[in-house]
Structures are given as C-alpha cells and as structure tokens.
Design an enzyme around this catalytic site. Structure first.
Site, PDB file in Angstrom:
ATOM      1  N   LYS A   1       2.533 -11.439  14.728  1.00 18.85           N
ATOM      2  CA  LYS A   1       2.137 -10.914  13.430  1.00 18.85           C
ATOM      3  C   LYS A   1       3.026 -11.514  12.358  1.00 18.85           C
ATOM      4  O   LYS A   1       4.203 -11.786  12.594  1.00 18.85           O
ATOM      5  CB  LYS A   1       2.267  -9.378  13.389  1.00 18.85           C
ATOM      6  CG  LYS A   1       1.976  -8.776  12.013  1.00 18.85           C
ATOM      7  CD  LYS A   1       2.160  -7.277  11.991  1.00 18.85           C
ATOM      8  CE  LYS A   1       1.936  -6.729  10.586  1.00 18.85           C
ATOM      9  NZ  LYS A   1       2.048  -5.257  10.515  1.00 18.85           N
TER      10      LYS A   1
ATOM     11  N   GLU B   1       5.481   4.541   1.994  1.00 21.14           N
ATOM     12  CA  GLU B   1       6.024   4.403   3.357  1.00 21.14           C
ATOM     13  C   GLU B   1       7.494   4.801   3.454  1.00 21.14           C
ATOM     14  O   GLU B   1       8.372   4.181   2.851  1.00 21.14           O
ATOM     15  CB  GLU B   1       5.859   2.963   3.846  1.00 21.14           C
ATOM     16  CG  GLU B   1       6.286   2.772   5.288  1.00 21.14           C
ATOM     17  CD  GLU B   1       5.827   1.449   5.879  1.00 21.14           C
ATOM     18  OE1 GLU B   1       6.066   1.230   7.080  1.00 21.14           O
ATOM     19  OE2 GLU B   1       5.234   0.644   5.145  1.00 21.14           O
TER      20      GLU B   1
ATOM     21  N   GLU C   1      -2.372  -4.081  15.070  1.00 21.11           N
ATOM     22  CA  GLU C   1      -1.336  -4.330  14.067  1.00 21.11           C
ATOM     23  C   GLU C   1      -0.400  -3.127  13.958  1.00 21.11           C
ATOM     24  O   GLU C   1       0.832  -3.280  13.874  1.00 21.11           O
ATOM     25  CB  GLU C   1      -1.995  -4.610  12.714  1.00 21.11           C
ATOM     26  CG  GLU C   1      -1.006  -4.877  11.597  1.00 21.11           C
ATOM     27  CD  GLU C   1      -1.676  -5.032  10.233  1.00 21.11           C
ATOM     28  OE1 GLU C   1      -0.964  -4.941   9.230  1.00 21.11           O
ATOM     29  OE2 GLU C   1      -2.905  -5.233  10.192  1.00 21.11           O
TER      30      GLU C   1
ATOM     31  N   GLU D   1      -7.143  -7.207   0.494  1.00 21.08           N
ATOM     32  CA  GLU D   1      -6.183  -6.126   0.730  1.00 21.08           C
ATOM     33  C   GLU D   1      -5.029  -6.177  -0.268  1.00 21.08           C
ATOM     34  O   GLU D   1      -4.613  -5.142  -0.801  1.00 21.08           O
ATOM     35  CB  GLU D   1      -5.638  -6.199   2.165  1.00 21.08           C
ATOM     36  CG  GLU D   1      -4.655  -5.083   2.486  1.00 21.08           C
ATOM     37  CD  GLU D   1      -4.241  -5.081   3.944  1.00 21.08           C
ATOM     38  OE1 GLU D   1      -3.078  -4.735   4.219  1.00 21.08           O
ATOM     39  OE2 GLU D   1      -5.066  -5.419   4.813  1.00 21.08           O
TER      40      GLU D   1
END
Length: 411
Positions: A146, A210, A254, A390
């Site tokens: 990733k 987050e 992911e 995104e």
C-alpha cells in the site's frame, strides 16, 4: 495559577478566546487552549531522526517546567510527517481545559468567508493520476502492499485569511473529530534555559476525523481509519455509498493493513489489547470511513501518550506499507514537502496522559496564502480516477469551512 482545569470553563469561551499564535485542540473528550510559550522542546542537531529520544526531551521540558512552578505542565503542538524535520512542541505559559462539546451554543459566524481565491493544484490532476499509476506499479511488482499519495491546493485569498473565523467554522462543522490550530514558529533563547517560540504568522489548522492514540492512566485507545467514500446530499445515495464501502473488498483490505500495523505497534506496550475483527462505519460531514476502535491496558504507568504516538507514526493510513519503502516512494512521486500534513497533533501532560490526532483535513495558512492537503490510500485494486475523486472529496472539509462548497472547481 498557571495551569487551569475547570469544568465551568466552556468550550465556546475557549474558542472565542483563541488568538492567532495560540494552541487550540478540541476532541470529543475536552478542549485545550494554550497561550504563550514557557519553553520549546529542542531539536537534537546530532540526530537525523528527530523522533529518536523525543519522549525524553519532552520529559525534560516538563520536569523543567515543574521546577519553575507548573504543577502539571503540558506539552502541546505538532510533529511533521518526515522524521528528519523538526517538531513543533512547546510548554505553554497557561493552559485552560474544558469539558466536552458545547459548540452548538456558540454565536454562529457566517459560514462564507468574505474572500475570493486563486487556486492552483500541486500536482495538477493529470500528474497526480500518473503518480497513482506509479504507486500501483510498485504494488504489482511486489515492492509495496500500500502507498498513500497526496496532493495539495495552493490558494491565494483576496484578503488576509481570518484564521479565528476559519477555526470557528471548522469546530462547528466537525463536532465529533479533532479540530486544531498550531502556531508554526522559529526559536530563540528564553527564560527557561531551553527555547521559546517567536511567531512568523504561519498557522497549521484543520479538523481531523482520525485519532492516532489517547492515553488516560493505564488505558489507551486508537482509532485507525482507512477506506473511504465521499458522502452524498441525497439520503438514499448516501446510505448506498456507506453500504458499498462496508462491503468493498478493496477498502476492507486497505483497512486491514492499517489495523494490523497499529495493533502490532501497540502490542509491546500492552498487557491486553482488544482489536475488533471487523470495522464499523463512521462519518464526517463530507466522508464515510471504515473505522476500528482499538483499546488496551498499558504495562508500565510511565509510558506516555507521546511514546505511543511515536511508535505508531506514521501509520499505513497516511504512509503505506512497508513503511520505509512507502516513505521513499512518496518522496519520489509527490512534488512537494508534506510539512506537518500526515503528521500528528495533540498534547501530553506530566503524567503521560494525552491525545494525538493524525494531521489530516488541514491547511497551512500564512497571511493571504493557504496550502491545503489531501491523500488517498493506493492498493492493487485502486484506479487513478477513483483516488483523484477521493482526494477532491477530502479537500471539502477545509473548503466548506472557507465557504467554497459550491463555487469552486477543485478536481
């Protein structure tokens, strides 16, 4: 009294009391407002990695503050994405705390900031998609599993940016996240024998969804997010997008990469660690996210929230996996310095308690200039167009707060 903790001090008052140059941080648990600078946590010029021994340097700054009469001093500030760059952590002269969210009672400011903007994408959308293609190539050839690739928007305002109003707008529209403002200064000698900050008028500001990690006593919590969908104004379509995200093989993979890395980093510090097997959905005003809440009991009371945050930084949610290879590829592909974007922002007190959020949905602001950032996680199943979309959606947190939700093309 230099350190005030009073539940009667309302969050709305702290927000109103904020002035450019202060430290402001609000979470679902509390709001902090730091004013002035007693001391700056110094960099270590002999070390390439500025995170190495950072916890020890922070402890020394806190002990120094205690010797000068601070009963429970607090270190606040931000850590950049690149471990070679200097951190911006200070011990404020005063800290005020408040209890959880009362922003709904703030006297509302107009959501549209009275400015027009010139906007430039860095990189341009076509160049960003080429970068995503490179990232996918690294994954297909086995170098990475990733990589997170970001882009920025450079905005020039017709007037000086009203940071105080921008912070108000962010706080009012992101009540479940982590809204912050951090002064980004240079250092000079000061009365404490360490350093003190001197403002250059540059502010890191944002509203992150987050949580990197929070620690209270022997208990910690982390909340990694990975896998996203833009929200829709149509309720039916919005729910369809949420359901699609929760069943997406690509996004679940992911997310699993990130959660596994966070759990592995925290496990050595913990007696117990609870990691849910499946993610849940969480949302902001603009995005759906896959979310996993990880909780644990710490082995050693002396372990600080900053130590835990350093162990996690950067997670695959903002960098990639394996970490060092992803970091090298980011440096090759991205045509700009991330600065404090994709770093961490928060606080840690003398007991080691504290909260650290991942520095996303943010901008660096100076005079009439703003530099906004957004990134997207690239895995084998990714497509350049989807990742561009995104990032465009993630810019909306800052753009909405600036009143540019309908009138600006930013794809």
């Amino acid at each position: 009294m230099k350190h005030q903790s009073n539940s009667a001090v309302l969050e709305k008052q702290l927000l109103n009391d904020y002035q450019v140059g202060d430290f402001f941080f609000t979470s679902p648990k509390r709001t902090l407002l730091g004013k002035g600078s007693f001391a700056v946590v110094p960099s270590d010029k002999e070390k390439e990695n500025q995170l190495e021994c950072l916890a020890e340097r922070v402890l020394a700054a806190l002990e120094n503050a205690k010797e000068h009469g601070y009963s429970n001093p607090v270190v606040v500030g931000a850590v950049p994405f690149d471990y070679k760059k200097n951190v911006q952590l200070i011990v404020p002269e005063t800290i005020k705390l408040s209890t959880p969210s009362q922003f709904d009672s703030i006297n509302p400011l107009k959501s549209s900031m009275a400015s027009t903007y010139e906007i430039k994408s860095v990189p341009e959308p076509a160049q960003y998609k080429e970068g995503v293609e490179k990232g996918i190539h690294y994954i297909e050839t086995g170098h990475l599993s990733k990589i997170v690739l970001s882009r920025s928007l450079h905005l020039t305002s017709s007037t000086t940016v009203d940071i105080h109003q921008l912070l108000h707008n962010l706080a009012q529209h992101n009540t479940l996240g982590y809204t912050f403002a951090v002064d980004l200064p240079k250092n000079i000698s000061d009365k404490s024998g360490l350093n003190v900050s001197f403002s250059t008028g540059r502010t890191l500001i944002g509203a992150s969804p987050e949580l990197l990690v929070t620690k209270t006593g022997l208990h910690l919590m982390a909340n990694p997010l990975a896998g996203s969908r833009p929200r829709s104004e149509d309720p039916g379509e919005d729910q369809r997008l949420a359901a699609e995200l929760l069943s997406s093989t690509k996004d679940l993979h992911e997310h699993k990469v990130v959660v596994s890395a966070v759990a592995a980093a925290l496990r050595p510090y913990c007696l117990t660690l609870d990691v849910p097997e499946e993610p849940s959905l969480m949302h902001t005003e603009t995005m759906w996210h896959l979310s996993t809440v990880i909780k644990g009991e710490i082995k050693r009371p002396s372990t600080s929230s900053l130590e835990l945050a350093i162990a996690l930084h950067p997670t695959p949610a903002v960098c990639g996996s394996p970490t060092e290879l992803a970091r090298e590829a980011i440096g090759e592909i991205e045509p700009f310095d991330r600065g404090f974007f994709a770093g961490m922002v928060g606080w840690c007190d003398a007991n080691g308690d504290g909260e650290w959020a991942v520095t996303i949905r943010c901008a660096e602001v100076e005079a009439r200039s703003l530099r906004l950032f957004a990134g997207a996680g690239v895995v084998a199943e990714s497509t350049p167009e989807e990742e561009l979309t995104e990032t465009s959606a993630k810019f909306r947190t800052m753009l909405f707060a600036m009143g540019l939700s309908k009138d600006v093309v930013y794809k």
